[in-house]
Design a protein around this motif. Structure first.
Motif, PDB file in Angstrom:
ATOM      1  N   ARG A  38       1.023  -1.270   0.011  1.00  0.00           N
ATOM      2  CA  ARG A  38       0.055  -0.052   0.107  1.00  0.00           C
ATOM      3  C   ARG A  38       0.879   1.324  -0.131  1.00  0.00           C
ATOM      4  NH1 ARG A  38      -2.663  -0.293   6.134  1.00  0.00           N
ATOM      5  NH2 ARG A  38      -0.976   0.307   7.272  1.00  0.00           N
ATOM      6  N   VAL A  48       2.246  -4.942   2.815  1.00  0.00           N
ATOM      7  CA  VAL A  48       1.171  -5.254   3.798  1.00  0.00           C
ATOM      8  C   VAL A  48       1.056  -6.723   4.114  1.00  0.00           C
ATOM      9  CG1 VAL A  48      -1.511  -5.358   3.978  1.00  0.00           C
ATOM     10  CG2 VAL A  48       0.049  -3.375   2.840  1.00  0.00           C
ATOM     11  N   TYR A  60       3.115 -10.844   7.349  1.00  0.00           N
ATOM     12  CA  TYR A  60       2.080  -9.629   7.551  1.00  0.00           C
ATOM     13  C   TYR A  60       3.055  -8.823   8.155  1.00  0.00           C
ATOM     14  CZ  TYR A  60      -2.071 -12.563   6.981  1.00  0.00           C
ATOM     15  OH  TYR A  60      -2.967 -13.403   6.484  1.00  0.00           O
ATOM     16  N   VAL A  64      -0.823  -4.537  10.632  1.00  0.00           N
ATOM     17  CA  VAL A  64      -2.031  -5.392  10.124  1.00  0.00           C
ATOM     18  C   VAL A  64      -2.293  -6.569  10.852  1.00  0.00           C
ATOM     19  CG1 VAL A  64      -1.741  -3.917   7.837  1.00  0.00           C
ATOM     20  CG2 VAL A  64      -1.276  -6.479   8.232  1.00  0.00           C
ATOM     21  N   ASP A  90      -5.264   3.194   7.700  1.00  0.00           N
ATOM     22  CA  ASP A  90      -4.947   2.339   6.613  1.00  0.00           C
ATOM     23  C   ASP A  90      -5.366   2.753   4.978  1.00  0.00           C
ATOM     24  OD1 ASP A  90      -6.817   0.020   9.044  1.00  0.00           O
ATOM     25  OD2 ASP A  90      -4.539  -0.125   8.452  1.00  0.00           O
ATOM     26  N   TYR A  94      -3.941   0.309  -2.598  1.00  0.00           N
ATOM     27  CA  TYR A  94      -3.477  -1.052  -2.225  1.00  0.00           C
ATOM     28  C   TYR A  94      -3.139  -1.636  -3.630  1.00  0.00           C
ATOM     29  CZ  TYR A  94      -4.507  -0.781   2.559  1.00  0.00           C
ATOM     30  OH  TYR A  94      -4.754  -0.331   3.880  1.00  0.00           O
TER      31      TYR A  94
END
Length: 124
Positions: A38, A48, A60, A64, A90, A94
């Motif tokens: 992202r 991400v 990850y 997140v 957030d 993306y």
């Protein structure tokens, strides 16, 4: 032509959920590791989540973990990002990514394929 096409972005309130999809064209992608990055305004693109081509290993970003889940359907050659408990931080574009080497997700400049991106906006 190898191509990644994202969908599912949109506007959601904080605490809400979204599910992003990335459809890959080209049978070679069945054995590619898939991931999501992202990029927020004024910031660099960041990692991400990633999933190996077998669907057995996931990685990850700390920001997140516990909120986002990456998965794939190899029959459809599609990778998903389930995003829960969304926060305003957030908010970003993306991008879906595909690469034959799993560790390349640690080195963004080595990623082979990128999608065009989908906007996710989380309002407070």
């Amino acid at each position: 032509q190898a191509q990644l096409v994202e969908s599912g972005g949109g506007l959601v309130q904080a605490g809400g959920s979204l599910r992003l999809s990335c459809a890959a064209s080209g049978r070679a992608f069945r054995t590619y590791n898939m991931g999501w990055f992202r990029q927020a305004p004024g910031k660099e693109r960041e990692f991400v989540a990633a999933l190996d081509w077998r669907g057995e290993s996931t990685t990850y970003a700390d920001s997140v973990k516990g909120r986002f889940t990456i998965s794939r359907d190899n029959a459809k050659i599609t990778v998903y990002l389930e995003m829960n408990s969304l926060k305003p931080e957030d908010t970003a574009i993306y991008y879906c990514a595909a690469d034959p080497v799993y560790s390349d997700y640690e080195r963004i400049e080595h990623i082979d394929y990128w999608g065009q991106g989908t906007q996710v906006t989380v309002s407070s």
